[in-house]
Design a protein around this motif. Sequence first.
Motif, PDB file in Angstrom:
ATOM      1  N   GLU A 233     -25.619   8.571  42.737  1.00 54.63           N
ATOM      2  CA  GLU A 233     -24.911   8.292  43.779  1.00 54.63           C
ATOM      3  C   GLU A 233     -25.164   7.048  44.447  1.00 54.63           C
ATOM      4  O   GLU A 233     -26.455   6.727  44.809  1.00 54.63           O
ATOM      5  CB  GLU A 233     -24.975   9.507  44.932  1.00 54.63           C
ATOM      6  CG  GLU A 233     -24.023   9.410  46.144  1.00 54.63           C
ATOM      7  CD  GLU A 233     -24.177  10.458  47.124  1.00 54.63           C
ATOM      8  OE1 GLU A 233     -23.614  10.238  48.258  1.00 54.63           O
ATOM      9  OE2 GLU A 233     -25.007  11.422  47.013  1.00 54.63           O
ATOM     10  N   LYS A 235     -25.606   4.906  47.426  1.00 56.21           N
ATOM     11  CA  LYS A 235     -25.654   4.942  48.697  1.00 56.21           C
ATOM     12  C   LYS A 235     -24.785   4.041  49.630  1.00 56.21           C
ATOM     13  O   LYS A 235     -24.755   4.298  50.885  1.00 56.21           O
ATOM     14  CB  LYS A 235     -27.075   4.948  49.167  1.00 56.21           C
ATOM     15  CG  LYS A 235     -28.096   6.201  48.395  1.00 56.21           C
ATOM     16  CD  LYS A 235     -29.512   5.907  48.894  1.00 56.21           C
ATOM     17  CE  LYS A 235     -30.318   6.887  48.001  1.00 56.21           C
ATOM     18  NZ  LYS A 235     -31.782   6.798  48.696  1.00 56.21           N
ATOM     19  N   LYS A 236     -24.495   3.012  49.059  1.00 54.09           N
ATOM     20  CA  LYS A 236     -23.733   1.932  49.874  1.00 54.09           C
ATOM     21  C   LYS A 236     -22.438   1.925  49.635  1.00 54.09           C
ATOM     22  O   LYS A 236     -21.688   1.263  50.228  1.00 54.09           O
ATOM     23  CB  LYS A 236     -24.237   0.648  49.310  1.00 54.09           C
ATOM     24  CG  LYS A 236     -25.673   0.180  49.624  1.00 54.09           C
ATOM     25  CD  LYS A 236     -26.008  -1.193  49.434  1.00 54.09           C
ATOM     26  CE  LYS A 236     -27.619  -1.338  49.786  1.00 54.09           C
ATOM     27  NZ  LYS A 236     -27.973  -2.844  49.469  1.00 54.09           N
ATOM     28  N   ARG A 237     -21.736   2.916  48.679  1.00 55.54           N
ATOM     29  CA  ARG A 237     -20.291   2.806  48.301  1.00 55.54           C
ATOM     30  C   ARG A 237     -19.504   3.377  49.421  1.00 55.54           C
ATOM     31  O   ARG A 237     -19.877   3.950  50.257  1.00 55.54           O
ATOM     32  CB  ARG A 237     -20.143   3.551  46.976  1.00 55.54           C
ATOM     33  CG  ARG A 237     -20.398   4.862  47.328  1.00 55.54           C
ATOM     34  CD  ARG A 237     -20.185   5.800  45.912  1.00 55.54           C
ATOM     35  NE  ARG A 237     -19.025   6.028  45.488  1.00 55.54           N
ATOM     36  CZ  ARG A 237     -18.225   6.708  44.498  1.00 55.54           C
ATOM     37  NH1 ARG A 237     -19.279   6.995  43.792  1.00 55.54           N
ATOM     38  NH2 ARG A 237     -17.220   6.898  44.369  1.00 55.54           N
ATOM     39  N   ASN A 239     -17.023   5.664  51.559  1.00 60.10           N
ATOM     40  CA  ASN A 239     -16.795   7.043  51.758  1.00 60.10           C
ATOM     41  C   ASN A 239     -15.811   7.317  52.635  1.00 60.10           C
ATOM     42  O   ASN A 239     -15.998   7.688  53.892  1.00 60.10           O
ATOM     43  CB  ASN A 239     -18.118   7.530  52.123  1.00 60.10           C
ATOM     44  CG  ASN A 239     -18.349   9.141  52.009  1.00 60.10           C
ATOM     45  OD1 ASN A 239     -17.385   9.646  51.599  1.00 60.10           O
ATOM     46  ND2 ASN A 239     -18.968   9.770  52.968  1.00 60.10           N
ATOM     47  N   ASN A 262     -13.777   5.257  56.925  1.00 55.10           N
ATOM     48  CA  ASN A 262     -14.728   4.874  55.950  1.00 55.10           C
ATOM     49  C   ASN A 262     -16.086   5.090  56.592  1.00 55.10           C
ATOM     50  O   ASN A 262     -16.740   4.431  57.457  1.00 55.10           O
ATOM     51  CB  ASN A 262     -14.348   3.337  55.555  1.00 55.10           C
ATOM     52  CG  ASN A 262     -15.246   3.215  54.553  1.00 55.10           C
ATOM     53  OD1 ASN A 262     -16.071   3.870  53.927  1.00 55.10           O
ATOM     54  ND2 ASN A 262     -15.130   1.952  54.194  1.00 55.10           N
ATOM     55  N   GLY A 264     -18.662   4.570  54.599  1.00 53.59           N
ATOM     56  CA  GLY A 264     -19.778   4.240  53.726  1.00 53.59           C
ATOM     57  C   GLY A 264     -20.219   2.945  54.178  1.00 53.59           C
ATOM     58  O   GLY A 264     -19.808   2.489  55.190  1.00 53.59           O
ATOM     59  N   PRO A 295     -16.169  -0.741  56.409  1.00 54.42           N
ATOM     60  CA  PRO A 295     -16.936   0.319  56.979  1.00 54.42           C
ATOM     61  C   PRO A 295     -16.477   0.539  58.457  1.00 54.42           C
ATOM     62  O   PRO A 295     -16.575  -0.314  59.474  1.00 54.42           O
ATOM     63  CB  PRO A 295     -18.332  -0.473  56.839  1.00 54.42           C
ATOM     64  CG  PRO A 295     -18.087  -1.317  55.577  1.00 54.42           C
ATOM     65  CD  PRO A 295     -16.885  -1.836  56.014  1.00 54.42           C
ATOM     66  N   ASP A 322     -13.074  -0.257  44.813  1.00 50.64           N
ATOM     67  CA  ASP A 322     -14.146  -1.134  45.366  1.00 50.64           C
ATOM     68  C   ASP A 322     -13.818  -2.484  45.111  1.00 50.64           C
ATOM     69  O   ASP A 322     -12.689  -3.043  44.550  1.00 50.64           O
ATOM     70  CB  ASP A 322     -15.606  -0.671  44.625  1.00 50.64           C
ATOM     71  CG  ASP A 322     -15.545  -0.876  43.102  1.00 50.64           C
ATOM     72  OD1 ASP A 322     -14.441  -1.362  42.768  1.00 50.64           O
ATOM     73  OD2 ASP A 322     -16.466  -0.574  42.466  1.00 50.64           O
TER      74      ASP A 322
END
Length: 378
Positions: A233, A235-237, A239, A262, A264, A295, A322
């Motif tokens: 996973e 962690k920065k993508r 979400n 978002n 993420g 974000p 992305d």
Amino acid sequence: MKDLYIFILALSVALALASPVAAATADIAVVSSSLDPPVMMSGDTGTLTIVVQNNGADPVAIQSARLYGKGVVPTTDPYLAVGEIGGGNTRSFTFTVRADAGEGTFYPTFVLDFRDGGSLRNPVLIQVEDTPLSISMVKKPDAFSEGRTAGITLMVGNPRPNAVSGVQVVPEGTGFSVTPTSGFVGGLEPDASGTVTFNLTPETETDVTFRVVWRNGINTHTTDLVLPVTFGEDKKRANPVITNVEVTPISGGYRIVGDVMNAGLESARSVMIAPASPAIPIDPFRVYVVGTLDPDDISSFEVTLRVDAAVEDVPLVVEYRDDDGNLYTSTRTVGLGGGTVAPVKEQESGGFPVLGAVVVLLIALGVAGAIYHSWKRT
């Protein structure tokens, strides 16, 4: 008799003074030597050039020139017929040598044999050091994902005491695609470094070998860095998270409204929300296009759908991309009310509208009654 001795002695002295060889050989000296590469590695082949100068005024006849030694050995034949070196002139002698004894400092001996006797011997210092180039990982993602392109940045450094040339990095392995297929750094001076960047897209979990290919003189060497690619996973993508959902029955189906946020650390681009099977999207909001969510950004959405009578939950699918264009999806299941909210039955296409017909019939009856009463009055 005494005069004869004096004559012989004088003649000997005169011959000794007249001989150019004995006096000139002392004027022959090695003035420089150079090696390419300046520092060899074990097994390397190098080119040793030795420059000899005649510091006298008279020419000196040289019979041969040769090199011998252990550890670093010549691989070319000696010079067997050199000839004369004129007064004030220089002459270069080149030998191909090979480092056969590992690391260390070696002194192969250069020998000049004079034609009229005597020789010149001169040891030549040659250093052999096996320190390779270094390669380090500067940037890589916290985790790889199948089909997701990730940026990889590598740094190549030269800790050797001499410059190297033709430095390039070539990714090798299977189960991935990469652009560019190689990165060129070029020459690296001692203590210098260069960086290369690759875009790596893994198809399976694998190992990627980044091979640094470089030259020390004419000798090719390699240095490898292995990058294990395991999926996990990121962690920065981005979400996107659906919240504040409200379900309302409408004619022929349901309307679902809510917010998408978002949560993420990267932007979610081209965000779209749509109901998925068993739900059937209907107008006017079959798909809701949100656009880009940075974000912590939040946006409202609305979709409309219909389902069979037995369906109580429907999935809402969030699609986004992305910065590299990779597509991601996430799903949120939404309850339609657990049977407490019943959808209005949709009018079947081509079916007869009963309620409308009744209204039209009542209006027609009213109009007919008014006309009838109007005729009776007349």
